[in-house]
Structures are given as structure tokens and as C-alpha cells.
Design a protein around this motif. Structure first.
Motif, short mmCIF file in Angstrom:
data_model
loop_
_atom_site.label_atom_id
_atom_site.label_comp_id
_atom_site.label_asym_id
_atom_site.label_seq_id
_atom_site.Cartn_x
_atom_site.Cartn_y
_atom_site.Cartn_z
N LEU A 6 0.83 -1.21 0.00
CA LEU A 6 0.00 0.00 0.00
C LEU A 6 0.86 1.26 0.00
CD1 LEU A 6 -2.90 1.00 0.09
CD2 LEU A 6 -2.74 1.00 2.57
N PHE A 7 1.94 1.26 0.78
CA PHE A 7 2.85 2.40 0.80
C PHE A 7 3.56 2.59 -0.54
CE2 PHE A 7 2.93 2.05 5.57
CZ PHE A 7 2.34 3.29 5.78
N THR A 10 0.74 3.93 -3.16
CA THR A 10 0.14 5.24 -2.91
C THR A 10 0.73 6.36 -3.75
OG1 THR A 10 -0.51 4.56 -0.68
CG2 THR A 10 -0.38 6.93 -1.12
N LEU A 14 -1.51 8.62 -6.37
CA LEU A 14 -1.59 10.07 -6.24
C LEU A 14 -1.11 10.78 -7.50
CD1 LEU A 14 -0.45 10.59 -2.55
CD2 LEU A 14 -2.76 10.79 -3.48
#
Length: 106
Positions: A6-7, A10, A14
Motif C-alpha cells: 500500500l505504501f 500510494t 496520487l
């Protein structure tokens, strides 16, 4: 999907969202510039706008909004290129400026 995945994902998500948002704001600015040029009797050249400035500002509709300044070129009688600017606050067109230009012969 783990938390580390997830990190990693992201920033890419974005970036994709920012690119999509830029394209839609550019389309709004282009349409506003085209309509304003038609109303003023001048010709929008190259049919495009260029993002010149991006910042955060206060909005009467929300706590903050993104301020964008786009520039474009137009011609009045076909001999010179003049500079125009479109200012957006969020998704709303706040101001359109045209540089002083030569009017056509009557």
C-alpha cells in the motif's frame, strides 16, 4: 495486499490522480479561453493553454482550493501573437486577461 504494498502503490495512485485532475482543469481553462476570445473577436492560437503557476488559496466554497494560472496566445488581426491568461480557483474560472492588442481596421 500488505501494508508495504500500500505504501509503494500510494505515490503512483496520487500521481495518476494529479495527472487526471490537471487534464480536466486544462480542458476547463481551454474552453474558457476559447469562449472569451470568441466574445472579444480575436482568435485563440494553437488551441492550447499552458500551466504557468500552481498554488494553494482560500476559497469561499471550501477551506482551501488549488489556484492555477494558465497562459495562451491569441491574435487580433493575424500579424502578432499576444498573451492571455486564465486564472482558476478550484474548478471555477475567476479571471481571464488579454494583453492589449491591435484592433482590426473598420
Amino acid at each position: 495486499m500488505t501494508i508495504s504494498d500500500l505504501f509503494i502503490a500510494t505515490p503512483f495512485i496520487l500521481f495518476a490522480y494529479a495527472l487526471w485532475q490537471h487534464n480536466s482543469m486544462s480542458a476547463i481553462a481551454r474552453a474558457a479561453a476559447r469562449k472569451h476570445c470568441e466574445n472579444q473577436g480575436v482568435h485563440l492560437l494553437d488551441q492550447n493553454v499552458i500551466l504557468k503557476h500552481l498554488s494553494i488559496g482560500r476559497s469561499p466554497h471550501s477551506l482551501f482550493a488549488v489556484k492555477r494560472q494558465f497562459s495562451f496566445e491569441f491574435s487580433s488581426v493575424g500579424d502578432y501573437r499576444y498573451l492571455g491568461k486564465v486564472y482558476l480557483l478550484g474548478t471555477r474560472v475567476k479571471l481571464i486577461e488579454l494583453a492589449p492588442f491591435k484592433m482590426g481596421e473598420w
